[in-house]
Motif scaffolding. Structure first.
Motif, PDB file in Angstrom:
ATOM      1  N   GLU A  59      -3.209  -4.934  -3.232  1.00  0.00           N
ATOM      2  CA  GLU A  59      -2.331  -5.221  -2.101  1.00  0.00           C
ATOM      3  C   GLU A  59      -2.257  -6.735  -1.922  1.00  0.00           C
ATOM      4  O   GLU A  59      -3.146  -7.470  -2.385  1.00  0.00           O
ATOM      5  CB  GLU A  59      -2.888  -4.560  -0.844  1.00  0.00           C
ATOM      6  CG  GLU A  59      -2.917  -3.041  -0.919  1.00  0.00           C
ATOM      7  CD  GLU A  59      -3.604  -2.440   0.285  1.00  0.00           C
ATOM      8  OE1 GLU A  59      -3.305  -2.882   1.416  1.00  0.00           O
ATOM      9  OE2 GLU A  59      -4.443  -1.540   0.102  1.00  0.00           O
TER      10      GLU A  59
ATOM     11  N   THR B 257      -1.204  14.165  -5.766  1.00  0.00           N
ATOM     12  CA  THR B 257       0.046  13.441  -6.013  1.00  0.00           C
ATOM     13  C   THR B 257       0.314  13.308  -7.503  1.00  0.00           C
ATOM     14  O   THR B 257       1.442  13.522  -7.967  1.00  0.00           O
ATOM     15  CB  THR B 257      -0.023  12.038  -5.378  1.00  0.00           C
ATOM     16  OG1 THR B 257      -0.177  12.171  -3.962  1.00  0.00           O
ATOM     17  CG2 THR B 257       1.244  11.241  -5.668  1.00  0.00           C
TER      18      THR B 257
ATOM     19  N   ARG C  46       0.816  -1.223   0.000  1.00  0.00           N
ATOM     20  CA  ARG C  46       0.000   0.000   0.000  1.00  0.00           C
ATOM     21  C   ARG C  46       0.846   1.268   0.000  1.00  0.00           C
ATOM     22  O   ARG C  46       0.522   2.238  -0.688  1.00  0.00           O
ATOM     23  CB  ARG C  46      -0.943  -0.003   1.204  1.00  0.00           C
ATOM     24  CG  ARG C  46      -1.854   1.225   1.203  1.00  0.00           C
ATOM     25  CD  ARG C  46      -3.145   0.979   1.928  1.00  0.00           C
ATOM     26  NE  ARG C  46      -4.116   2.015   1.599  1.00  0.00           N
ATOM     27  CZ  ARG C  46      -4.893   2.021   0.529  1.00  0.00           C
ATOM     28  NH1 ARG C  46      -4.815   1.043  -0.336  1.00  0.00           N
ATOM     29  NH2 ARG C  46      -5.752   2.999   0.305  1.00  0.00           N
ATOM     30  N   SER C  47       1.930   1.278   0.750  1.00  0.00           N
ATOM     31  CA  SER C  47       2.730   2.504   0.846  1.00  0.00           C
ATOM     32  C   SER C  47       3.383   2.875  -0.476  1.00  0.00           C
ATOM     33  O   SER C  47       3.803   4.019  -0.665  1.00  0.00           O
ATOM     34  CB  SER C  47       3.805   2.336   1.929  1.00  0.00           C
ATOM     35  OG  SER C  47       4.664   1.252   1.602  1.00  0.00           O
ATOM     36  N   HIS C  48       3.482   1.926  -1.396  1.00  0.00           N
ATOM     37  CA  HIS C  48       4.136   2.196  -2.677  1.00  0.00           C
ATOM     38  C   HIS C  48       3.133   2.402  -3.818  1.00  0.00           C
ATOM     39  O   HIS C  48       3.539   2.541  -4.976  1.00  0.00           O
ATOM     40  CB  HIS C  48       5.075   1.042  -3.038  1.00  0.00           C
ATOM     41  CG  HIS C  48       6.277   0.945  -2.147  1.00  0.00           C
ATOM     42  ND1 HIS C  48       7.428   1.672  -2.355  1.00  0.00           N
ATOM     43  CD2 HIS C  48       6.496   0.208  -1.038  1.00  0.00           C
ATOM     44  CE1 HIS C  48       8.314   1.387  -1.410  1.00  0.00           C
ATOM     45  NE2 HIS C  48       7.772   0.502  -0.597  1.00  0.00           N
ATOM     46  N   LYS C  49       1.842   2.414  -3.507  1.00  0.00           N
ATOM     47  CA  LYS C  49       0.840   2.508  -4.571  1.00  0.00           C
ATOM     48  C   LYS C  49       0.932   3.786  -5.407  1.00  0.00           C
ATOM     49  O   LYS C  49       0.832   3.735  -6.626  1.00  0.00           O
ATOM     50  CB  LYS C  49      -0.572   2.356  -3.988  1.00  0.00           C
ATOM     51  CG  LYS C  49      -1.018   0.913  -3.893  1.00  0.00           C
ATOM     52  CD  LYS C  49      -2.501   0.840  -3.597  1.00  0.00           C
ATOM     53  CE  LYS C  49      -2.981  -0.598  -3.675  1.00  0.00           C
ATOM     54  NZ  LYS C  49      -4.433  -0.689  -3.462  1.00  0.00           N
TER      55      LYS C  49
ATOM     56  N   GLU D  58      -9.133   9.964  -0.269  1.00  0.00           N
ATOM     57  CA  GLU D  58      -8.133   9.311  -1.122  1.00  0.00           C
ATOM     58  C   GLU D  58      -8.124   9.913  -2.517  1.00  0.00           C
ATOM     59  O   GLU D  58      -7.070  10.080  -3.131  1.00  0.00           O
ATOM     60  CB  GLU D  58      -8.426   7.808  -1.189  1.00  0.00           C
ATOM     61  CG  GLU D  58      -7.284   6.996  -1.771  1.00  0.00           C
ATOM     62  CD  GLU D  58      -7.519   5.503  -1.615  1.00  0.00           C
ATOM     63  OE1 GLU D  58      -6.626   4.823  -1.089  1.00  0.00           O
ATOM     64  OE2 GLU D  58      -8.601   5.016  -2.009  1.00  0.00           O
TER      65      GLU D  58
END
Length: 559
Positions: free
Chosen positions: A358, A272, A237-240, A265
């Motif tokens: 994930e 982003t 998830r942190s790299h999505k 989100e």
């Protein structure tokens, strides 16, 4: 009922449509009916109720609009509508209304879309003046019924379009209340992309001995790429966000929708992606109708190329230039997945559906595969080496375009003055280096860790180290040479397709094949120098995914 292959030559004239409709269809460039139109129009013209399962993009609007228009009498004379079309969203109401106008232009049909967010006074005046077809969202239709401004006593046909979407949005009670106000002898038509039990219940209560039709997406001919290429990436998830940026950089969509679960989100991801250089717009239920209209205008006008949205906000959207749909999270139900990917691959155009999953979500991917009966290929997240290769590819394309244009002559003096001191190849290399560095590109990020699981290997086809996807980005080994293959991503080519062709035709093992790079229009693959000529000859004599391709050593490679 399923489509009959023998009926594929049916024309609109064979369906006995009135001349005004045939003229309109001809003027719009429609040559022959789609499968759902061939199956649905005859029973609808005969007055039968109909329950149809059909994905978005199969032509179902015309399948119900043409019979409604065909059976209308006294167009422009009745004060009350004779057809009511219920749809889940404002956007779909506008689209269906426009379709009725296009098909019925020579009939003088009066069509009115009614939905929330539009001044009700305008709707009241139009209803008072008389309309033939009302296309409405359930809430606003019920509001007009309560006011006495929408009278349904003269209705001959009711159509529930995207019925599963309407139930998902909580319109079940509104639909039941509306149908109670309609004549018992009406014709009722229900279309839905999926058929959950709630739809069956609705059909049993309100349809009389309906004709049942199930239409899937039109299948591609043997050897052709599917209209919707479906793939997934297993990502922590942190790299999505980084993974999404890389995938989009490689895919280079004309326009894409990225689906997220929450408003927060959506806003965060849109910001982003704007930071990565995309022209991203957010769309969610917390926005006013005016804000939504501005976002859609920018997307359709080409001033935005990425829409980050929640499911509810994106329902009913039809964006002609859309090429990619991305599930930022795995949908919670297969039906949601079907609706999302139904927005691409329409009207014969190719589309791409991408899912970022994930590790804990990979089993849901298998469930979606089982329910939809469609393969979702698990791919490797592009590496830093892939991104560098992509950037080089873009530089090469920009230089090629410049070479094909005029206006280079004024730079000749620079080249000629340097040619006295340097080799022309060195001058060219220096110029390419400057052009390449000037294009910027993806930030120098860390590698995204690979997520492995038994399920992901199974979905890749049961191979582990034999799958060539896991070789992308590795350094070339000694004794290898690189071959150019003239088909790439646009032809649906994947690393495993090249591996399969080489193994099958040239008798190499998977471990003998090296680095594989897939570009839009070509591919590069490393093979042992000793076997290069045999591989070239074998691939030239065969096909890759049904396509013959130019195969040669890469220019500048080993000889």
């Amino acid at each position: 009922m399923t489509p009959n292959a023998a009926d594929a030559s049916t024309t609109f004239a064979d369906l006995a449509l009135r001349p005004e409709l045939l003229r309109a269809l001809s003027g719009l460039g429609y040559e022959e009916p789609t499968p759902i139109q061939r199956e649905a129009i005859p029973p609808l013209l005969g007055g039968r109720d109909l329950l149809g399962q059909a994905a978005t993009g199969t032509g179902k609007t015309a399948a119900f609009a043409l019979p409604v228009l065909q059976r209308m009498t006294g167009l422009g004379e009745n004060a009350q509508p004779t057809a009511l079309i219920l749809v889940p969203t404002r956007e779909l109401a506008v689209q269906v209304s426009e379709a009725f106008h296009r098909y019925g232009r020579d009939l003088g049909v009066r069509v009115l879309p009614i939905y929330g967010g539009q001044p009700i006074g305008r709707q009241l005046r139009a209803l008072e003046g008389g309309v033939d077809v009302v296309v409405a969202t359930p809430g606003r239709a019920l509001d007009h019924i309560a006011r006495g401004t929408l009278r349904l006593q003269s209705l001959k046909t009711v159509v529930l379009d995207e019925a599963d979407e309407m139930l998902d949005m909580g319109f079940s009670e509104d639909i039941e209340a509306i149908l109670q106000e309609t004549p018992e002898d009406r014709q009722t038509v229900l279309f839905s992309a999926t058929m959950p039990k709630r739809i069956d219940g609705l059909a049993r209560r309100h349809l009389q001995d309906p004709v049942r039709i199930q239409i899937g997406r039109e299948m591609p001919a043997p050897g052709e790429a599917p209209l919707v290429r479906q793939s997934a990436y297993l990502v922590p998830r942190s790299h999505k966000p980084a993974a999404l940026g890389r995938v989009l950089d490689i895919e280079a969509p004309t326009a894409a929708i990225v689906f997220c679960r929450t408003r927060e989100e959506v806003d965060r991801l849109a910001e982003t992606m704007n930071g990565r250089g995309y022209r991203a717009e957010a769309l969610h239920g917390g926005m006013s109708q005016e804000q939504r209209d501005r976002v859609m205008s920018r997307l359709r006008g080409g001033t935005a190329d990425l829409l980050v949205a929640t499911d509810v906000a994106a329902r009913g959207l039809d964006i002609e230039q859309l090429t990619h749909v991305v599930n930022y999270d795995v949908p919670s139900a297969p039906e949601s997945y079907v609706h999302r990917i139904g927005r691409v691959g329409r009207a014969g155009r190719e589309g791409v559906a991408i899912t970022l999953a994930e590790p804990r979500e990979h089993r849901m991917l298998k469930t979606i595969e089982r329910v939809t009966k469609q393969r979702i290929t698990v791919e490797k997240v592009p590496t830093i080496a892939d991104m560098r290769a992509r950037k080089l590819e873009l530089t090469r394309a920009a230089l090629q375009e410049s070479l094909l244009e005029d206006g280079l002559e004024r730079f000749r003096v620079v080249v000629e003055s340097l040619a006295d001191e340097f080799d022309l190849m060195e001058i060219a290399l220096a110029a390419v280096k400057l052009a390449h560095e000037a294009t910027g590109g993806a930030a120098d990020e860390d590698e995204i860790p690979e997520v492995g699981s038994a399920t992901s290997r199974e979905m890749r086809g049961g191979r582990d180290s034999g799958n060539r996807d896991d070789r992308r980005g590795r350094a070339s080994a000694e004794g290898m040479t690189r071959l150019f293959v003239g088909v790439g991503r646009r032809a649906g080519i994947r690393p495993q397709d090249l591996v399969g062709a080489i193994i099958g035709e040239a008798r190499l093992s998977t471990r003998e094949i090296g680095l594989i790079e897939i570009a839009d229009r070509f591919s590069l693959v490393e093979v042992p120098e000793s076997a290069a000529n045999d591989v070239i000859a074998a691939l030239r004599a065969s096909t890759i995914k049904g396509k013959r391709a130019t195969v040669r050593r890469e220019r500048g490679g080993a000889r």
